[in-house]
Every structure is written in structure tokens, then in C-alpha cells.
Design a protein around this motif. Structure first.
Motif, short mmCIF file in Angstrom:
data_model
loop_
_atom_site.label_atom_id
_atom_site.label_comp_id
_atom_site.label_asym_id
_atom_site.label_seq_id
_atom_site.Cartn_x
_atom_site.Cartn_y
_atom_site.Cartn_z
N GLN A 98 12.92 9.44 23.63
CA GLN A 98 12.70 7.82 23.45
C GLN A 98 11.82 7.06 24.59
OE1 GLN A 98 16.85 6.43 24.29
NE2 GLN A 98 17.38 7.10 22.21
N PHE A 99 11.76 7.92 25.67
CA PHE A 99 10.72 7.18 26.67
C PHE A 99 9.12 7.31 25.95
CE2 PHE A 99 7.64 8.06 29.97
CZ PHE A 99 7.91 6.75 30.83
N ILE A 100 8.88 8.41 25.44
CA ILE A 100 7.57 8.31 24.75
C ILE A 100 7.31 7.49 23.69
CG2 ILE A 100 5.98 10.24 23.73
CD1 ILE A 100 7.50 12.27 25.33
N GLU A 101 8.47 7.75 22.81
CA GLU A 101 8.58 6.65 21.58
C GLU A 101 8.20 5.39 21.73
OE1 GLU A 101 12.01 7.49 19.33
OE2 GLU A 101 11.12 8.97 18.25
N LEU A 102 8.75 4.73 23.31
CA LEU A 102 8.60 3.35 23.43
C LEU A 102 7.04 3.16 23.49
CD1 LEU A 102 10.60 3.03 26.86
CD2 LEU A 102 10.79 1.93 24.70
N TYR A 103 6.03 4.18 23.87
CA TYR A 103 4.64 4.10 23.90
C TYR A 103 4.08 4.25 22.41
CZ TYR A 103 5.56 3.31 28.72
OH TYR A 103 6.23 3.10 29.86
N VAL A 104 4.76 5.18 21.47
CA VAL A 104 4.16 5.34 20.25
C VAL A 104 4.38 4.11 19.51
CG1 VAL A 104 4.61 6.58 18.16
CG2 VAL A 104 4.66 8.05 20.36
N HIS A 105 5.53 3.30 19.71
CA HIS A 105 5.73 2.21 18.88
C HIS A 105 5.41 0.87 19.39
CE1 HIS A 105 7.66 4.99 16.18
NE2 HIS A 105 8.64 5.34 17.07
N LYS A 106 4.97 0.94 20.92
CA LYS A 106 4.56 -0.34 21.67
C LYS A 106 3.62 -1.31 20.57
CE LYS A 106 3.58 -2.12 25.93
NZ LYS A 106 2.53 -3.13 25.70
N GLN A 107 3.93 -2.37 20.57
CA GLN A 107 2.92 -3.55 19.84
C GLN A 107 2.26 -4.33 21.01
OE1 GLN A 107 4.87 -5.55 16.57
NE2 GLN A 107 6.50 -3.70 16.26
N PHE A 141 16.71 2.64 24.61
CA PHE A 141 16.27 3.42 25.73
C PHE A 141 17.13 3.14 26.97
CE2 PHE A 141 13.68 3.92 29.59
CZ PHE A 141 13.67 5.09 29.52
N LEU A 142 17.45 1.97 27.07
CA LEU A 142 18.36 1.54 28.42
C LEU A 142 19.84 1.89 28.23
CD1 LEU A 142 17.12 -2.02 28.87
CD2 LEU A 142 16.59 -0.15 30.32
N SER A 143 20.33 2.32 26.95
CA SER A 143 21.65 2.74 26.66
C SER A 143 21.86 4.01 26.87
CB SER A 143 22.08 2.37 25.21
OG SER A 143 21.32 3.32 24.17
N HIS A 144 20.62 4.91 27.25
CA HIS A 144 20.82 6.30 27.68
C HIS A 144 21.40 6.45 28.99
CE1 HIS A 144 19.72 10.42 27.93
NE2 HIS A 144 19.65 10.54 26.79
N PRO A 145 22.20 7.41 29.07
CA PRO A 145 22.77 7.71 30.47
C PRO A 145 22.01 7.67 31.48
CG PRO A 145 23.97 9.00 28.57
CD PRO A 145 22.94 8.43 28.11
N TYR A 146 20.55 8.65 31.45
CA TYR A 146 19.72 8.87 32.22
C TYR A 146 18.72 7.76 32.56
CZ TYR A 146 21.27 13.72 32.08
OH TYR A 146 21.92 14.92 31.94
N SER A 147 18.96 6.83 31.63
CA SER A 147 17.87 5.57 31.87
C SER A 147 18.94 4.60 32.96
CB SER A 147 17.67 4.93 30.52
OG SER A 147 17.01 5.51 29.60
N VAL A 194 21.80 -5.38 33.07
CA VAL A 194 21.06 -6.63 33.34
C VAL A 194 20.20 -6.97 32.46
CG1 VAL A 194 19.95 -8.00 35.05
CG2 VAL A 194 21.92 -6.55 35.95
N ILE A 195 19.23 -6.03 32.19
CA ILE A 195 18.08 -6.41 31.12
C ILE A 195 18.67 -6.39 29.86
CG2 ILE A 195 16.08 -5.34 29.98
CD1 ILE A 195 15.60 -3.66 32.71
N THR A 196 19.79 -5.61 29.62
CA THR A 196 20.36 -5.82 28.18
C THR A 196 20.97 -7.29 28.00
OG1 THR A 196 20.73 -3.43 28.27
CG2 THR A 196 21.87 -4.59 26.70
#
Length: 917
Positions: free
Chosen positions: A345-354, A366-372, A386-388
Motif C-alpha cells: 500500500q505504501f508503494i502504491e501511494l506513489y504509483v497512483h499519486k496524481q 493506507f492509514l487504516s493499516h495497523p502498522y500505519s 486524526v487525519i482520517t
């Protein structure tokens, strides 16, 4: 009963008296562990362990080449492709999609010692014929396509040459080189006695190598097959051994060794149908508990064979605590771990960034992931949450790094490492990932999570490997290529479990069971498409060409699965065959043909029990949900009554008292979400606010055509203003929002046109807009203050008659505002619109008493119907026009129903009971 390996070892020991100078070659490494255990049982004195190889290790030793990893092969193939392709070169991501298939074909060509020149010439000819047409001149696309097939032989040769120069080879190339180097090997190992054990389907290279070693008169081969299958000329389990027996000179002369006669001995076979995959895992857990109870927690010679390895995780969660020892041989796939999804999911943030930022769904996922959440938590404050919350409350559809930084003020959060702008290079992104791994390591150490640390360590190794690859291969220069590389590397890694490979329950895949014998065998997912795998042609070489050149097809692959299946059953006493009764595309087809074959076997069918296992289903009668009014709830009702019951909250109670309890008293609303497109409630708000701004200057004045025509010029500006007020971060000039924007414009313009026509026929005076009203409706029976409150959209006067108008953006029908039975107002939600109009009329007349007025609804989805006035009909099917006049008598009758409703809500002895909606 001795196992197959024990029988072979006993025979060899009797013939030779020792295991000195013997080289054992087996199908797999795992069977080598059992072989060592068997040797230790036979010898009564310490000895040096003889040489034991899996067939791949043995072939590799002869070839002198090291097998390249799949990633190495793909990179070298890509470099070779680039070297011989001058124009229209594909990038690595697109190449990888078909490059894997090409690698498999090259591998098979070499393993089966195929004359590559002839095969590629045939393949090119077939493609030429397939794309033949009358016109002599071929299009550029056809020329390029045929050119690709013509270049395959050159690509194959140069690719193999490139690997050999580095001392590497793909599996097929290693086999071909071993075949070429065999004379040197046999010359150097004349004093060694080779023993090949438990083979079945052999590729051409393996067959040729084994035959040449056997021909040197210093070797033996033992076959793990029952005479029952060998003597049946059509049984697939014996297909390959029968073929070897007919074609190998050594076997014609010396016969077959190792053939057993155990399959027809008494067995207990259960064929069990279970719905869906997870239920299979649960059933296996129940079965193991039952067996463990019978054997005092110690399972001897028991194996669970997973034909579908995705069942491993649910099976691990189903193993009963009664089991003493469990060994898992297959390893847990790293791409099934939670860290894989986190980094993916972290890498996909940059694959799909506009260009305008990160799309909110990608960020929230990504933020809903336990490790995030672990990374973004400091001093017990979850900044991920908070961000959500900020994203949903402010309706942000795209987020930039600056916006995220404005939301998270803490400097102790690695926000600059997680959210990078501009899009980083793969090399810098890996550096950031390694920094995140360091932070996660310290946090997990503090939590004492050793399993997660083990998983994290494996990913640390993978990203270090990627760092090396990125330095060597410059074509991986964008996020998509990097993402493809990451998924490729993770897919090949497993987390190995520690356990005793000999004792206790053994959990394994089908191929790991080769040469091993168990008394109790449990096979899962015995379905078509899984066992056997069925027709899957992931190859560039057509079926007919494969048959002609002696390459394996699905027929041979099915026979391999059939052999493994029956070989497991040969010496087993208790067999459980579990299949999925609910076949689908993802989880295999119908019950396997192998089960049907067993059921039609006259020798075995008397020992087979067949049944469907389903979980015990308890039908719980639906109970009426009722909430009693205790002291705390009565206090909430008092507070709500003091603020005022609104017409909509009372309508909510009529619809379902439990919804009133949850939404109006407890304030439990639906989960707030980002509105990408205009929601129904916001759609109505924009219309209300626009009409309020348009009509505000006309309060106290009569409507006329000139004023209303001029008013139309302001509509677009006001709609745009209120649209932007609700959706500041959304572009309304594209997609569904553009449609909604134009619909609102059409609604408002159509309404003004309607007003123009009405103003030409009637004298209409605007008296008030969006007027808030509250009245006291306290009843002595209640014992505490009760108020009724609401907002009247519009109050006007038409030809001297007072009107109260409510705007509705949804569709309203005349039948919903006309009543014939007063009790229906508080019993049937269908009449909620009529109920609300009477509430508004009651509130208005309480402050400004009038003898007569009318109330109605403007439905923008039913604007052609005009004002839908409240009315009273004589009966439900009455055809006469309803009486639209609201008099003091009308309000008195309504007040009686309103009182009954409010008394019911405030009555401590009447619970809130759920209604069927």
C-alpha cells in the motif's frame, strides 16, 4: 508395515552390507531427511552419512552451473531482449507480463533436450500461416508481430549464452549442460554406486542421465508404485513407469525394483464434502481433535496434505490444542503477511499519486493499516485517526503533503518519511522504507512482538536486495517497475516454521509428500482445477507443436497429479478426502474425477464412506428488539423534549422507534464519509440556500414577472457559490458533479418559470423565508416541558390565503399529503409529509393565529404537479378533490394525534420497539 524408503534401505543393506560409496538421488530434499532417519534405524554402529541429493542438486552438481533465481533470469532476458530489439522496445513492466511465460518455455525446451532450431522454425511458420491473407503487402503491425516470432531463436540462444558466461543457468539449461557433461562425471565417479529412489515422471534430460548412469552397471533404481496401477494399461497413476519399462533397455533387461502390492489391502476411506474453503480447514481441525483424542494427543505417521496452499493460514488457526507436535513443511508465504500489505500500500501511494495530491481513498486505506497506525501514534494520540477524521469532516478528496502537515503538528511523527513530494525515485523510496523499518523495529521490540519482528527482518532483507538490484539495473527507474520488482521478490519468499520433520502431525503440499508414507492421510480441496490442475496453457508453444516435439501437455501433468494422489493412498490405512461442495472459478471446480475413479473401483468401493459435512445450524427465532426506558433514557427524552421535537424526528419515530432512539436521542449517525459526488441531503441544501438568497430581497413584496425574469440571471452565480461552499475541494466541472450541478440549475430555473406563470394568474406575496419556530406543547400527563420546533422554508400569501410551503428535492406524490384517517398520521410513515406540513401549520398559527391557511410541498422531482397541498379526503379511494383548507378544527384534530404520539414517546412504560422497515 515398513515405509517405501525403509524397504529400499533394507534391500540395499542386505545386498551390500553397508552404505559406503553409495550416492542416493531422490525427488526432493524432504525425502532425504526420512532417508537419513531410515539409515540410522538400520545400522547398529556409527557411520558417515552417505551422499544424499535431491534430483535438482544432483543435476546441478553434474552441470557445474548454479541455478539463477527467477528475478535474475527475468533481468537477463530483458537485457537480451533490449540488445536485439532496436525499435518499439517495451518497458520492463510490460515485458515482465510475457517474459515469465517465455522463461517457462525456454526452460521446458532445455529440460526436454529439444532441437531449438527446428522448434522455433515451426513456431514461426505457424504464426506466418495464422496471419496469412490475400494482400501481398503486410501491415506494420503484422510485420512486427511475425518479426517477434522469427527472433525468438536468437533471443533464446543469446539469453542462454549470457547466463552461462556468468556461471548461471535456468533449470532447463542446467539440465541440458548436465546431460552434456555426464561423461566427465561418470568417469570421475566410477567407484560410486548410484541409487535412484521413487521417481515417476521424468523429463528427457533426467531420463537420459539416469539411463546412462544405469548403463554403466554401477547403479540401481527403485520405483514407488503399486502393481495394481502398473498392470492396469489405462490407469494414469502408472502411465510413466509403464512407459519407462517399455522404452528403457536397462529395465527391459533387469525389470522394475520397488514395486509393492499394498494398495488393495484393507483401508478406511472417507469422502467428505464440505461447503467452501474455510469450512474445510475447520473440519480438518475437528477431525484432528478426534484423532488426537483417540491417540492421547500424539499423532503418529499422520499428514494433512493441502492441495490448495492458501488454506494454510485458516488451518493453522484450526489446529486443536490437544496436538503435541506439529510440523509445517511448506513455509508461510511472505506475500500473505500483514507487512506485505503495508509495504504494498505504501508503494502504491506513489504509483497512483496524481499531480494534485494523493486520492483520499488511497490515503485512508493506507492509514487504516495497523502498522500505519503504529507509526503515526505518539503519546497515545493516533494521528492516523486524526487525519482520517479531518479528511472526512472537511470533505478532502485529494491531499497534499502540506495539508497533511497542517493536520499533524507533532514533529515526533515520521510524516516526512511516509508522505514524500515530489514523487521520489525508487532508490530514495527504498531508503525511506528502510528508515520506516528501523522505526517499526523499535516499536515492535517495545511491544515484545517477536513474530512481527521475524516478518519485518525478512522484508529488511528484501529491500536491501532491491537496493543492490537498483544499482545494477538502471531500467528500474519508475514506481511501476519498482512495484513489479517488489511483488516478484516477495512472491518467492516464505517464512519457515521450526518443527520435527519426522514426528507428529505433518502439514505439507502435494509435491512434498513424494516418497513419504503415512498411516493417516487427510487431503483437502480434492476438486477439479486443483487436483488435477486441469487445462492451463500458459505457453507460447501450441498444443500440437508440444505433442510433436515430446513436450509435456496437460495430459501428462494430470497423470503426474494422479500418481501423487494414488501413491499417498498406497500404504495409508485411514484416508480422508475432503472436497469443496460449492465450486467456483477461484476455489476449483466440481468434485475431482479422482474421487469418482475411486468410487467406481470394485476393489475399493466397499471400504469407502461418502457423506456431506455441514456445520450444525441452530435456527434462532427472531426476537422483537425492545429498549426499555430506564432513568438515563428518560433523562435523554426530557432533554430532547426541552430542546424541541422536530417534525422530522417525530416522523423518524413513526417510521421506526428504534431509529429515533439511536439517531435522535443517542445521536448515533451513519459513519461520516468523504462526499466525492453530491449527496442527496447536500443536493437539497444547495437548492434551499439558493432559493433563500434569490427570494430574500422579495420578503414583504408581491411577485411579478419582471422581478422573477431578472432573478434568473443570478441563479448560476448563486448555485456555484453554494456548491463551492459545500464542496470546496471538489471540481464541479467534471463527472457526476457536473451532472448534479446542471440538474440543480435546471430545477431552480424550472421553479422560477413556474413562479412566473403563477404570478401572472395570482397575487403572490412573500411573507417569510427559512423561518425558525418553536412552540410549547407541554402536557400535564408528561410532567416536564415539551416543545415543538422546526424551520419553515417559505410562508406566502396567494390571493389573500396564507400558505406554508416546504421544499423537497426528492419525489413526493399527491397521495402522500392527502389523508382520510387521522390515526394514519402517527402510524404510517407514508403520510410523514402530511404530518410535517400540519406541524408547520400548528407552529405558525400558535404564534400568529389565523382562521384558515393552506400548506403544501414543492417537489423538484415532480415540479409539473405544482404545489402538492395537504388535503382531507372522505375515503382512501375517494375521487373527489381533497379539502385543502386547514382550519382551527383541522389543527385541533391533529393536536390530538400529536399529543398521543408525544405521550407514547415520553411514557416510561412503553419501550422503543423496532418496526420492520
Amino acid at each position: 508395515m515398513l515405509s517405501f524408503l525403509e524397504q529400499v534401505l533394507t534391500t540395499i543393506y542386505k545386498e551390500r552390507g553397508s552404505f559406503e560409496n553409495i550416492v542416493f538421488v531422490l525427488p526432493s530434499k524432504r525425502s532425504g531427511s526420512y532417508l537419513k532417519k531410515g539409515i540410522s534405524k538400520i545400522t547398529d554402529k556409527p557411520i558417515f552419512t552417505p551422499e544424499i541429493y535431491s534430483i535438482e542438486e544432483f543435476i546441478g552438481k553434474i552441470s557445474g552451473l548454479e541455478t539463477a533465481t527467477n528475478t535474475q533470469q527475468l533481468f537477463d532476458l530483458y537485457y537480451t531482449y533490449l540488445e536485439q530489439t532496436e525499435n518499439n522496445q517495451e518497458n520492463f513492466v510490460d515485458f515482465a507480463k510475457w517474459g515469465q511465460t517465455l522463461l517457462q518455455d525456454f526452460n521446458e525446451i532445455d529440460r526436454y533436450l529439444i532441437d531449438s532450431e527446428k522448434l522455433f522454425a515451426n513456431l514461426s511458420a505457424i504464426q506466418e500461416i495464422n496471419h496469412w491473407y490475400v494482400s501481398a503487402e503486410k501491415t506494420d503491425m503484422v510485420r512486427n508481430y511475425i518479426g517477434f516470432w522469427n527472433k525468438l531463436e536468437n533471443l533464446y540462444n543469446r539469453f542462454n549464452f549470457r547466463l552461462i558466461q556468468k556461471g548461471f543457468g535456468h533449470q532447463g539449461l542446467v539440465y541440458r549442460k548436465a546431460y552434456e557433461n555426464l561423461d566427465a562425471y561418470t568417469e570421475n565417479h566410477k567407484n560410486k554406486h548410484h541409487v535412484f529412489i521413487g521417481f515417476n515422471a521424468l523429463n528427457t534430460a533426467e531420463s537420459a542421465i539416469i539411463q546412462r548412469i544405469l548403463a554403466a552397471n554401477n547403479a540401481d533404481i527403485y520405483w514407488d508404485l503399486d502393481a495394481y496401477f502398473l498392470n492396469d494399461p489405462i490407469h494414469d497413476a502408472g502411465l510413466f513407469v509403464r512407459s519407462h519399462h517399455k522404452t528403457w533397455p536397462y529395465l527391459k533387461k533387469n525389470g522394475l525394483k520397488g514395486i509393492s502390492t499394498t494398495f488393495t489391502q484393507e483401508k478406511q476411506i472417507e469422502v467428505i464434502g464440505v461447503p467452501k474453503s474455510i469450512s474445510q480447514a475447520k473440519y480438518v481441525g475437528t477431525l484432528l481433535k478426534q484423532i488426537a483424542t483417540e491417540q492421547n494427543g500424539i499423532l503418529k505417521r499422520t499428514a494433512v496434505v493441502l492441495n490448495d496452499e492458501s488454506l494454510l493460514n485458516p488451518l493453522l488457526n484450526s489446529i486443536p490444542t490437544e496436538l503435541d507436535k506439529v510440523n509445517i513443511t511448506m513455509g508461510f508465504p511472505l506475500n500473505k503477511t500483514s507487512f506485505e500489505s503495508f509495504f504494498n500500500q505504501f508503494i502504491e501511494l506513489y504509483v497512483h499519486k496524481q499531480p494534485n495530491g494523493w486520492y483520499y481513498k488511497n490515503i485512508l486505506s493506507f492509514l487504516s493499516h495497523p502498522y500505519s497506525d503504529l507509526l503515526l501514534t505518539h503519546n497515545e494520540i493516533s494521528y492516523a485517526r486524526v487525519i482520517t477524521q479531518t479528511t472526512t469532516s472537511q470533505n478532502l478528496t485529494f491531499l497534499t503533503k502540506n495539508q497533511l502537515r497542517s493536520i499533524v503538528s507533532s514533529e515526533d511523527i515520521p510524516l516526512d518519511t511516509l508522505f514524500l513530494e515530489p514523487i521520489p525515485s525508487p532508490t530514495y523510496l527504498v531508503e525511506c522504507i528502510l528508515d520506516l523499518i528501523t522505526i517499526l523495529k523499535s516499536k515492535l521490540q517495545a511491544l515484545g512482538n517477536s513474530l512481527a519482528l521475524e516478518e519485518l527482518f525478512r522484508f529488511y532483507g528484501i529491500f536491501n536486495q532491491i537496493t543492490t538490484i537498483l544499482k545494477e539495473h538502471k531500467f528500474i527507474n519508475d514506481q511501476k517497475s519498482f512495484h513489479t520488482l517488489f511483488k516478484e521478490l516477495v512472491s518467492m519468499e516464505t517464512l519457515d516454521f521450526k518443527g520435527d520433520p519426522i514426528e507428529g502431525l505433518q502439514i505439507m503440499g502435494m509435491l512434498e509428500s513424494r516418497n513419504l508414507d503415512f498411516e493417516t492421510v487427510i487431503l483437502t480441496s480434492v476438486n477439479e482445477g486443483i487436483l488435477p490442475a486441469g487445462k492451463s496453457n500458459n505457453s507460447f508453444i501450441p498444443f500440437d507443436l508440444k505433442r510433436n516435439f515430446g513436450l509435456p501437455t496437460f495430459k501428462e501433468k494430470d497423470a503426474v497429479y494422479t500418481y501423487h494422489f494414488y501413491r499417498l493412498l498406497q500404504r495409508a490405512k485411514n484416508i480422508y478426502l475432503i472436497y469443496n461442495t460449492e465450486p467456483d472459478v477461484l476455489e476449483g471446480g466440481e468434485r475431482s474425477r479422482l474421487i469418482t475413479q475411486l468410487l467406481t473401483d470394485d476393489t475399493l468401493k466397499k471400504n469407502i464412506t461418502e457423506f456431506i459435512a455441514v456445520p450444525e445450524i441452530k435456527v434462532t427465532p427472531k426476537k422483537e428488539i425492545a429498549v426499555d426506558k430506564d432513568g438515563a433514557l428518560l433523562q435523554l427524552i426530557k432533554e430532547h423534549a426541552a430542546k424541541g421535537f422536530s417534525p422530522s424526528s417525530l416522523s423518524n419515530y413513526v417510521r421506526n422507534p428504534l431509529d429515533f432512539y439511536k439517531q435522535n436521542l443517542l445521536r448515533i449517525n451513519d459513519l461520516q464519509e468523504v462526499e466525492e459526488t453530491v449527496a442527496a441531503n447536500t443536493f437539497g441544501t444547495i437548492i434551499h440556500d439558493t432559493l433563500e438568497d434569490l427570494y430574500k430581497p422579495l420578503v414583504g413584496k408581491y411577485l411579478n414577472k419582471e422581478v422573477l425574469v431578472n432573478m434568473k440571471g443570478n441563479i448560476e452565480k448563486l448555485v456555484k457559490h453554494h456548491f463551492n461552499k459545500s464542496y470546496s475541494s471538489i471540481s464541479m466541472l467534471r463527472g457526476k458533479n457536473l451532472i448534479a450541478y446542471n440538474v440543480i440549475l435546471k430545477y431552480v430555473r424550472s421553479f422560477i418559470d413556474h413562479e412566473i406563470r403563477e404570478s401572472e394568474k395570482h397575487q403572490i406575496k412573500i411573507l417569510g423565508l427559512e423561518k425558525k419556530m418553536t412552540i410549547d406543547v407541554s402536557y400535564p400527563e408528561v410532567g416536564f416541558p415539551v416543545k415543538l420546533t422546526g424551520k419553515l422554508d417559505r410562508i406566502d400569501e396567494i390571493d389573500g390565503i396564507l400558505r406554508i410551503i416546504d421544499y423537497k428535492s426528492g419525489k413526493v406524490l399527491p397521495s402522500q399529503v392527502a389523508i382520510f384517517d387521522w390515526a394514519l398520521l402517527t402510524e404510517d410513515y407514508k403520510y410523514s409529509k402530511a404530518f410535517q406540513l400540519l406541524c408547520y401549520a400548528l407552529m405558525y398559527t400558535e404564534n400568529k393565529p389565523v382562521n384558515q391557511l393552506e400548506a403544501g410541498i414543492i417537489s423538484f422531482k415532480n415540479l409539473s404537479a405544482g404545489l402538492l397541498s395537504f388535503g382531507i379526503k372522505e375515503s382512501e379511494k375517494s375521487r373527489s378533490k381533497p379539502n385543502k383548507s386547514i382550519t382551527q378544527e383541522t389543527l385541533s384534530l391533529f393536536s390530538t394525534e400529536l399529543k398521543r404520539l408525544i405521550l407514547e414517546i415520553c411514557n416510561p412504560n412503553v419501550p422503543f420497539i423496532e418496526k420492520e422497515v
